[in-house]
Motif scaffolding. Structure first.
Motif, PDB file in Angstrom:
ATOM      1  N   ARG A  40       0.854  -1.189   0.000  1.00 20.86           N
ATOM      2  CA  ARG A  40       0.000   0.000   0.000  1.00 20.86           C
ATOM      3  C   ARG A  40       0.886   1.233   0.000  1.00 20.86           C
ATOM      4  NH1 ARG A  40       0.417   2.608   4.759  1.00 20.86           N
ATOM      5  NH2 ARG A  40       0.858   1.424   6.662  1.00 20.86           N
ATOM      6  N   ALA A  41       0.297   2.351  -0.385  1.00 22.58           N
ATOM      7  CA  ALA A  41       1.025   3.619  -0.319  1.00 22.58           C
ATOM      8  C   ALA A  41       1.127   4.067   1.139  1.00 22.58           C
ATOM      9  CB  ALA A  41       0.298   4.668  -1.151  1.00 22.58           C
ATOM     10  N   PRO A  42       2.159   4.848   1.487  1.00 19.72           N
ATOM     11  CA  PRO A  42       2.275   5.351   2.864  1.00 19.72           C
ATOM     12  C   PRO A  42       1.075   6.237   3.207  1.00 19.72           C
ATOM     13  CG  PRO A  42       4.312   5.721   1.627  1.00 19.72           C
ATOM     14  CD  PRO A  42       3.275   5.294   0.631  1.00 19.72           C
ATOM     15  N   TYR A  43       0.676   6.222   4.469  1.00 20.09           N
ATOM     16  CA  TYR A  43      -0.417   7.085   4.910  1.00 20.09           C
ATOM     17  C   TYR A  43       0.075   8.534   4.999  1.00 20.09           C
ATOM     18  CZ  TYR A  43      -2.926   2.849   6.297  1.00 20.09           C
ATOM     19  OH  TYR A  43      -3.565   1.636   6.301  1.00 20.09           O
ATOM     20  N   VAL A  44      -0.746   9.449   4.492  1.00 23.83           N
ATOM     21  CA  VAL A  44      -0.447  10.879   4.648  1.00 23.83           C
ATOM     22  C   VAL A  44      -1.331  11.488   5.740  1.00 23.83           C
ATOM     23  CG1 VAL A  44       0.384  11.166   2.279  1.00 23.83           C
ATOM     24  CG2 VAL A  44      -2.054  11.472   2.772  1.00 23.83           C
ATOM     25  N   ILE A  45      -2.348  10.722   6.144  1.00 27.89           N
ATOM     26  CA  ILE A  45      -3.237  11.156   7.235  1.00 27.89           C
ATOM     27  C   ILE A  45      -3.489   9.945   8.136  1.00 27.89           C
ATOM     28  CG2 ILE A  45      -5.609  11.857   7.796  1.00 27.89           C
ATOM     29  CD1 ILE A  45      -5.520  13.682   5.377  1.00 27.89           C
ATOM     30  N   LEU A  46      -3.422  10.184   9.455  1.00 30.25           N
ATOM     31  CA  LEU A  46      -3.636   9.121  10.422  1.00 30.25           C
ATOM     32  C   LEU A  46      -4.933   9.336  11.184  1.00 30.25           C
ATOM     33  CD1 LEU A  46      -0.008   8.870  11.871  1.00 30.25           C
ATOM     34  CD2 LEU A  46      -1.048   7.453  10.075  1.00 30.25           C
ATOM     35  N   ARG A  47      -5.525   8.251  11.589  1.00 32.54           N
ATOM     36  CA  ARG A  47      -6.767   8.298  12.368  1.00 32.54           C
ATOM     37  C   ARG A  47      -6.566   9.153  13.624  1.00 32.54           C
ATOM     38  NH1 ARG A  47     -11.228   4.755  13.088  1.00 32.54           N
ATOM     39  NH2 ARG A  47     -12.089   4.833  15.178  1.00 32.54           N
ATOM     40  N   GLY A  48      -7.516  10.087  13.879  1.00 32.14           N
ATOM     41  CA  GLY A  48      -7.462  10.967  15.042  1.00 32.14           C
ATOM     42  C   GLY A  48      -6.609  12.203  14.851  1.00 32.14           C
ATOM     43  N   GLN A  49      -5.942  12.301  13.711  1.00 35.43           N
ATOM     44  CA  GLN A  49      -5.068  13.453  13.456  1.00 35.43           C
ATOM     45  C   GLN A  49      -5.894  14.705  13.165  1.00 35.43           C
ATOM     46  OE1 GLN A  49      -2.470  12.763  10.126  1.00 35.43           O
ATOM     47  NE2 GLN A  49      -1.422  14.725  10.295  1.00 35.43           N
ATOM     48  N   ASN A  50      -5.378  15.857  13.632  1.00 37.17           N
ATOM     49  CA  ASN A  50      -5.990  17.134  13.268  1.00 37.17           C
ATOM     50  C   ASN A  50      -5.644  17.447  11.821  1.00 37.17           C
ATOM     51  OD1 ASN A  50      -7.072  17.647  15.833  1.00 37.17           O
ATOM     52  ND2 ASN A  50      -5.178  18.602  16.546  1.00 37.17           N
ATOM     53  N   VAL A  51      -6.638  17.743  11.045  1.00 38.99           N
ATOM     54  CA  VAL A  51      -6.420  18.026   9.629  1.00 38.99           C
ATOM     55  C   VAL A  51      -7.073  19.349   9.248  1.00 38.99           C
ATOM     56  CG1 VAL A  51      -6.293  15.583   9.018  1.00 38.99           C
ATOM     57  CG2 VAL A  51      -8.497  16.752   8.942  1.00 38.99           C
ATOM     58  N   LYS A  52      -6.651  19.852   8.103  1.00 38.98           N
ATOM     59  CA  LYS A  52      -7.231  21.080   7.585  1.00 38.98           C
ATOM     60  C   LYS A  52      -8.175  20.713   6.429  1.00 38.98           C
ATOM     61  CE  LYS A  52      -4.765  24.775   7.192  1.00 38.98           C
ATOM     62  NZ  LYS A  52      -3.748  25.753   6.753  1.00 38.98           N
ATOM     63  N   LEU A  53      -9.437  21.080   6.595  1.00 39.65           N
ATOM     64  CA  LEU A  53     -10.415  20.879   5.527  1.00 39.65           C
ATOM     65  C   LEU A  53     -10.338  22.044   4.554  1.00 39.65           C
ATOM     66  CD1 LEU A  53     -13.482  19.663   7.606  1.00 39.65           C
ATOM     67  CD2 LEU A  53     -12.417  18.378   5.743  1.00 39.65           C
ATOM     68  N   ARG A  54     -10.162  21.716   3.296  1.00 38.83           N
ATOM     69  CA  ARG A  54     -10.077  22.769   2.280  1.00 38.83           C
ATOM     70  C   ARG A  54     -11.179  22.524   1.257  1.00 38.83           C
ATOM     71  NH1 ARG A  54      -4.371  23.589  -0.268  1.00 38.83           N
ATOM     72  NH2 ARG A  54      -4.043  24.530   1.792  1.00 38.83           N
ATOM     73  N   VAL A  55     -12.160  23.415   1.248  1.00 38.10           N
ATOM     74  CA  VAL A  55     -13.282  23.316   0.315  1.00 38.10           C
ATOM     75  C   VAL A  55     -12.980  24.199  -0.884  1.00 38.10           C
ATOM     76  CG1 VAL A  55     -15.765  23.592  -0.005  1.00 38.10           C
ATOM     77  CG2 VAL A  55     -14.853  22.942   2.251  1.00 38.10           C
ATOM     78  N   ASN A  56     -12.857  23.581  -2.053  1.00 38.49           N
ATOM     79  CA  ASN A  56     -12.530  24.314  -3.269  1.00 38.49           C
ATOM     80  C   ASN A  56     -13.766  24.426  -4.161  1.00 38.49           C
ATOM     81  OD1 ASN A  56      -9.716  24.553  -2.629  1.00 38.49           O
ATOM     82  ND2 ASN A  56      -9.442  22.417  -3.285  1.00 38.49           N
ATOM     83  N   GLY A  57     -14.124  25.659  -4.486  1.00 33.50           N
ATOM     84  CA  GLY A  57     -15.238  25.894  -5.404  1.00 33.50           C
ATOM     85  C   GLY A  57     -14.774  26.736  -6.567  1.00 33.50           C
TER      86      GLY A  57
END
Length: 238
Positions: free
Chosen positions: A176-193
């Motif tokens: 599998r590819a390496p994870y770039v996001i882990l469960r429980g991690q704080n992430v930035k949601l970016r909504v593109n319109g």
């Protein structure tokens, strides 16, 4: 003198009879299909319909019973019988659709020789594959499981999803590819319109590799799905 004349006549008759027999045999043979031409037609058909981009194609056409007598055909038409495929041990049909009509099936073996990556030492689950963990071996793809890998870029830097033993061919479902996001991690949601971009925060609800869909819970408790990106970014398209 008479004896010599008699012997000469006998010899002449023998030569004439032999000539007639040869002509008769030649005429008989010319009415029947030559077996080597059938084999050649099968071989040419396989080579012309086999994708050589995967590796070197080798074709071995099976023996045809020399006792078979088929009417001579000016145009041989090879074809694939229903359920057969140009891979490994197979069968190819050859038909004649002229005034005389016949069909024969010929056995053949198709080998695709290619370099496939194999494990050079035991590998544990979650191990990141390096160049030292794998090496090429030339194998017949027709005898390999589906999904074997043939390029270092498909392997190096990927993560093992299972334990591997030395000598195993590498397949797509083993990595599998390496994870770039882990469960429980704080992430930035970016909504593109169209013409705008809005960002907010959230918590990832699962692990995800680059480009995989991941669910995120925003501060209001709403669950939003987006694509995992580098630098803990989840891209959302409205």
């Amino acid at each position: 003198m008479r004896r010599k004349l008699f012997e000469l006549c006998v010899l002449l008759m023998t030569v004439l009879q032999s000539g007639n027999l040869f002509a008769e045999n030649h005429s008989t043979l010319s009415r029947y299909q030559e077996i080597p031409l059938i084999k050649k037609a099968v071989e040419e058909f396989i080579y012309s319909h086999t994708n050589s981009s995967s590796g070197e194609v080798q074709v071995e056409v099976g023996q045809i019973d020399q006792r078979i007598t088929l009417p001579k055909c000016e145009k041989l038409t090879p074809f694939m019988p229903s359920g057969s495929r140009l891979w490994g041990k197979t069968s190819v049909g050859v038909r004649c659709d002229e005034q005389v009509s016949w069909t024969i099936y010929v056995q053949a073996e198709i080998k695709i020789l290619a370099n496939v990556l194999h494990v050079t030492q035991p590998v544990s689950r979650d191990h990141t594959i390096s160049y030292g963990d794998v090496a090429f071996q030339t194998v017949n793809l027709a005898q390999m499981p589906e999904g074997v890998l043939t390029d270092y870029s498909q392997v190096v830097g990927k993560i093992a999803v299972t334990n591997m033993t030395m000598g195993q061919p590498l397949r797509q479902n083993m990595l599998r590819a390496p994870y770039v996001i882990l469960r429980g991690q704080n992430v930035k949601l970016r909504v593109n319109g169209r013409g705008f971009s809005v960002s907010s925060e959230g918590h990832a609800l699962s692990d995800a590799s680059e480009g995989q869909v991941v669910q995120v819970r925003n501060p209001a408790g709403r669950i939003i799905s987006g694509l995992a990106r580098q630098n803990a970014i989840v891209e959302v398209n409205p």
